[in-house]
Write a protein that holds these residues in place. Structure first.
Motif: not given
Length: 118
Positions: A11-15, A97-102, A108-110
């Motif tokens: 998640g942090e890498q995607l962010a 806040i960066l919310s990520i749904n995988i 992924p949805q940001y």
């Protein structure tokens, strides 16, 4: 390493990738002071952004951003205060806040919430 830790790191890498793609410069990942931590410190338009990253694989327990409560925001503010004390060239800042749904087998949805207030 535990699976939830791997998932959090993903998640942090995607962010980080998301922020870079959107014009941010990453200054730090997992910046720590005492028992406080900021997931990502990024710079955009000369303003530091203290980004809390929340990642989930389903909406079973709600949206990821819903888990950022007042206590977490206060903790981020404490860490941000120390960061700004050590880096006095910055006068303003944002808490984001960066919310990520995988979801399984999906992209992924940001959801990015900038400049959060209590």
């Amino acid at each position: 390493m535990a699976t939830h830790i791997d998932f959090g790191n993903l998640g942090e890498q995607l962010a980080e990738n998301f922020l870079i793609k959107n014009g941010y410069t990453i200054l730090h990942r997992n910046w720590r002071h005492s028992h406080y931590e900021i997931d990502i410190v990024a710079l955009n338009n000369a303003i530091p952004h203290f980004v809390e990253v929340k990642t989930r694989s389903s909406k079973h327990f709600g949206e990821p951003e819903e888990s950022v409560n007042k206590k977490k925001i206060r903790s981020l503010l404490q860490a941000a205060d120390e960061f700004l004390f050590r880096n006095q060239q910055y006068k303003n800042f944002h808490i984001d806040i960066l919310s990520i749904n995988i979801p399984p087998q999906e992209e992924p949805q940001y959801f990015f919430i900038e400049d959060v207030y209590l």
